[in-house]
Design a protein around this motif. Structure first.
Motif, PDB file in Angstrom:
ATOM      1  N   ASN A 117      -8.811   9.897  -5.187  1.00 30.33           N
ATOM      2  CA  ASN A 117      -9.138  11.020  -6.063  1.00 30.33           C
ATOM      3  C   ASN A 117      -7.875  11.615  -6.677  1.00 30.33           C
ATOM      4  O   ASN A 117      -7.856  11.968  -7.859  1.00 30.33           O
ATOM      5  CB  ASN A 117      -9.898  12.087  -5.275  1.00 30.33           C
ATOM      6  N   ILE A 118      -6.811  11.723  -5.870  1.00 28.85           N
ATOM      7  CA  ILE A 118      -5.522  12.198  -6.392  1.00 28.85           C
ATOM      8  C   ILE A 118      -5.013  11.251  -7.468  1.00 28.85           C
ATOM      9  O   ILE A 118      -4.541  11.674  -8.528  1.00 28.85           O
ATOM     10  CB  ILE A 118      -4.496  12.317  -5.250  1.00 28.85           C
ATOM     11  N   SER A 119      -5.127   9.955  -7.217  1.00 27.64           N
ATOM     12  CA  SER A 119      -4.687   8.951  -8.197  1.00 27.64           C
ATOM     13  C   SER A 119      -5.528   9.011  -9.464  1.00 27.64           C
ATOM     14  O   SER A 119      -5.005   8.887 -10.579  1.00 27.64           O
ATOM     15  CB  SER A 119      -4.774   7.560  -7.567  1.00 27.64           C
ATOM     16  N   TRP A 120      -6.851   9.203  -9.298  1.00 27.93           N
ATOM     17  CA  TRP A 120      -7.740   9.273 -10.461  1.00 27.93           C
ATOM     18  C   TRP A 120      -7.395  10.463 -11.344  1.00 27.93           C
ATOM     19  O   TRP A 120      -7.437  10.372 -12.567  1.00 27.93           O
ATOM     20  CB  TRP A 120      -9.186   9.374  -9.997  1.00 27.93           C
ATOM     21  N   PHE A 164     -12.007   7.940   4.801  1.00 21.90           N
ATOM     22  CA  PHE A 164     -12.212   9.240   4.150  1.00 21.90           C
ATOM     23  C   PHE A 164     -10.914   9.708   3.495  1.00 21.90           C
ATOM     24  O   PHE A 164     -10.922  10.211   2.360  1.00 21.90           O
ATOM     25  CB  PHE A 164     -12.702  10.254   5.187  1.00 21.90           C
ATOM     26  N   GLU A 165      -9.800   9.535   4.199  1.00 21.71           N
ATOM     27  CA  GLU A 165      -8.497   9.919   3.651  1.00 21.71           C
ATOM     28  C   GLU A 165      -8.123   9.065   2.445  1.00 21.71           C
ATOM     29  O   GLU A 165      -7.561   9.574   1.461  1.00 21.71           O
ATOM     30  CB  GLU A 165      -7.427   9.803   4.734  1.00 21.71           C
ATOM     31  N   ILE A 166      -8.438   7.782   2.503  1.00 31.30           N
ATOM     32  CA  ILE A 166      -8.161   6.905   1.361  1.00 31.30           C
ATOM     33  C   ILE A 166      -8.980   7.337   0.150  1.00 31.30           C
ATOM     34  O   ILE A 166      -8.512   7.285  -0.996  1.00 31.30           O
ATOM     35  CB  ILE A 166      -8.456   5.438   1.725  1.00 31.30           C
ATOM     36  N   ILE A 180       0.835  -1.209   0.000  1.00 35.73           N
ATOM     37  CA  ILE A 180       0.000   0.000   0.000  1.00 35.73           C
ATOM     38  C   ILE A 180       0.864   1.251   0.000  1.00 35.73           C
ATOM     39  O   ILE A 180       0.628   2.194  -0.768  1.00 35.73           O
ATOM     40  CB  ILE A 180      -0.935  -0.004   1.221  1.00 35.73           C
ATOM     41  N   LEU A 181       1.891   1.266   0.848  1.00 39.21           N
ATOM     42  CA  LEU A 181       2.764   2.441   0.950  1.00 39.21           C
ATOM     43  C   LEU A 181       3.567   2.654  -0.328  1.00 39.21           C
ATOM     44  O   LEU A 181       3.790   3.800  -0.746  1.00 39.21           O
ATOM     45  CB  LEU A 181       3.702   2.291   2.153  1.00 39.21           C
ATOM     46  N   ILE A 182       3.990   1.568  -0.976  1.00 41.03           N
ATOM     47  CA  ILE A 182       4.721   1.696  -2.240  1.00 41.03           C
ATOM     48  C   ILE A 182       3.818   2.293  -3.322  1.00 41.03           C
ATOM     49  O   ILE A 182       4.229   3.185  -4.076  1.00 41.03           O
ATOM     50  CB  ILE A 182       5.272   0.327  -2.686  1.00 41.03           C
ATOM     51  N   ARG A 183       2.583   1.794  -3.395  1.00 40.41           N
ATOM     52  CA  ARG A 183       1.639   2.332  -4.381  1.00 40.41           C
ATOM     53  C   ARG A 183       1.336   3.805  -4.096  1.00 40.41           C
ATOM     54  O   ARG A 183       1.204   4.612  -5.015  1.00 40.41           O
ATOM     55  CB  ARG A 183       0.352   1.518  -4.365  1.00 40.41           C
ATOM     56  N   MET A 184       1.229   4.157  -2.825  1.00 42.75           N
ATOM     57  CA  MET A 184       1.016   5.553  -2.465  1.00 42.75           C
ATOM     58  C   MET A 184       2.202   6.412  -2.895  1.00 42.75           C
ATOM     59  O   MET A 184       2.028   7.530  -3.403  1.00 42.75           O
ATOM     60  CB  MET A 184       0.799   5.683  -0.952  1.00 42.75           C
ATOM     61  N   PHE A 185       3.402   5.890  -2.687  1.00 41.41           N
ATOM     62  CA  PHE A 185       4.607   6.632  -3.071  1.00 41.41           C
ATOM     63  C   PHE A 185       4.630   6.885  -4.580  1.00 41.41           C
ATOM     64  O   PHE A 185       4.990   7.979  -5.033  1.00 41.41           O
ATOM     65  CB  PHE A 185       5.848   5.843  -2.645  1.00 41.41           C
ATOM     66  N   ILE A 186       4.228   5.892  -5.365  1.00 43.38           N
ATOM     67  CA  ILE A 186       4.187   6.049  -6.823  1.00 43.38           C
ATOM     68  C   ILE A 186       3.191   7.131  -7.224  1.00 43.38           C
ATOM     69  O   ILE A 186       3.462   7.965  -8.092  1.00 43.38           O
ATOM     70  CB  ILE A 186       3.832   4.698  -7.493  1.00 43.38           C
ATOM     71  N   VAL A 187       2.013   7.130  -6.572  1.00 45.10           N
ATOM     72  CA  VAL A 187       1.011   8.162  -6.867  1.00 45.10           C
ATOM     73  C   VAL A 187       1.538   9.542  -6.511  1.00 45.10           C
ATOM     74  O   VAL A 187       1.379  10.502  -7.271  1.00 45.10           O
ATOM     75  CB  VAL A 187      -0.300   7.866  -6.102  1.00 45.10           C
ATOM     76  N   ILE A 188       2.180   9.657  -5.363  1.00 45.82           N
ATOM     77  CA  ILE A 188       2.721  10.950  -4.916  1.00 45.82           C
ATOM     78  C   ILE A 188       3.762  11.466  -5.902  1.00 45.82           C
ATOM     79  O   ILE A 188       3.780  12.655  -6.250  1.00 45.82           O
ATOM     80  CB  ILE A 188       3.322  10.817  -3.508  1.00 45.82           C
TER      81      ILE A 188
END
Length: 274
Positions: free
Chosen positions: A245-248, A238-240, A174-182
């Motif tokens: 939305n950021i990823s979309w 809610f944060e997820i 999850i954290l790796i995927r979040m890092f990629i989105v960021i």
């Protein structure tokens, strides 16, 4: 309702807004100190009731500003100094917080260390593959808060070392995927909001696992998405949703760019044929 959980989300939005609006003013060490003073009253109010929640809020806010900064060494030095100050002040203050440090140093002999000790028994008794789903014995009154803060010990007892590692790997994914989105975010504000959400999940996972394995003093930190809770799970979901939305937006813009490129090459090919 726990106001500290809402405070985590508020601090994420405020920190991202502050850094995206005035990035040059905040990315200096002096700007960092000024920014910390803005949320100091909120952190102090939380500190009166819950030290661990106050630390998490402060760290989340600090991480957002740290990511926005150019020079990082002063932040590492400040973090070490603050960590030592908090540790020494808690130890000298006395009370239940100081007792938790003493329990950590003498888990096996301390009368008040039964929660951590029983949790360690649960982890050890699980072996490699555990006792099976629902096979835990420690959750029946031996491990306090087995459904909440200590849920990781029950997972290890029922699914063994394999289950514990699987949970850690899932959070890592999850954290790796979040890092990629960021890293692919199209605007500073969205990226910093993502940093705040990612840091909140990462901090709480690490602290929860370190507590139940008796590496750091016991404190009330839940395991995100797994521990029982009302306010915490609502705010986290809610944060997820915001993160998705950021990823979309990234995916949508990439699709738009791809369509523009396709139209350009089609028009180019058509003009060459003519």
């Amino acid at each position: 309702f726990q106001p500290s959980e809402l405070a985590k989300f508020v601090v994420i939005i405020f920190g991202a807004y502050l850094c995206s609006k005035n990035p040059k003013k905040v990315n200096t060490f002096g700007g960092f100190i000024k920014a910390m003073f803005l949320v100091a009253p909120l952190i102090i109010l939380i500190l009166i009731e819950n030290l661990s929640a106050a630390i998490i809020v402060a760290v989340i806010y600090g991480v957002i500003i740290f990511v926005n900064a150019k020079k990082t060494i002063p932040y590492f030095i400040l973090a070490v100094i603050l960590g030592v100050v908090v540790w020494v002040s808690v130890k000298l203050q006395g009370g239940y917080r100081s007792a938790r440090i003493e329990i950590l140093e003498n888990v096996e002999t301390s009368e008040k260390g039964q929660q951590i000790l029983q949790g360690l028994y649960a982890i050890a008794s699980g072996g490699i593959f555990g006792k099976g789903l629902g096979g835990s014995e420690q959750k029946y009154g031996r491990v306090p808060e087995a459904y909440n803060d200590m849920i990781f010990t029950i997972i290890c007892e029922e699914f063994g070392l394999f289950g514990g590692i699987a949970i850690i790997l899932l959070f890592t994914l999850i954290l790796i995927r979040m890092f990629i989105v960021i890293m692919n975010a199209k605007d500073r504000f969205g990226a910093l909001v993502g940093v705040g959400i990612m840091s909140q999940i990462g901090i709480q996972v690490v602290l929860n696992i370190l507590v139940v394995t008796s590496i750091i003093p016991s404190t009330g930190v839940i395991l995100p998405f797994i521990s029982f809770g009302g306010t915490a799970i609502i705010i986290m979901l809610f944060e997820i949703g915001i993160f998705l939305n950021i990823s979309w937006k990234i995916e949508y813009k990439n699709q738009m760019l791809a369509k523009r490129a396709e139209r350009y090459y089609n028009n180019r090919a058509l003009s060459l044929r003519r």
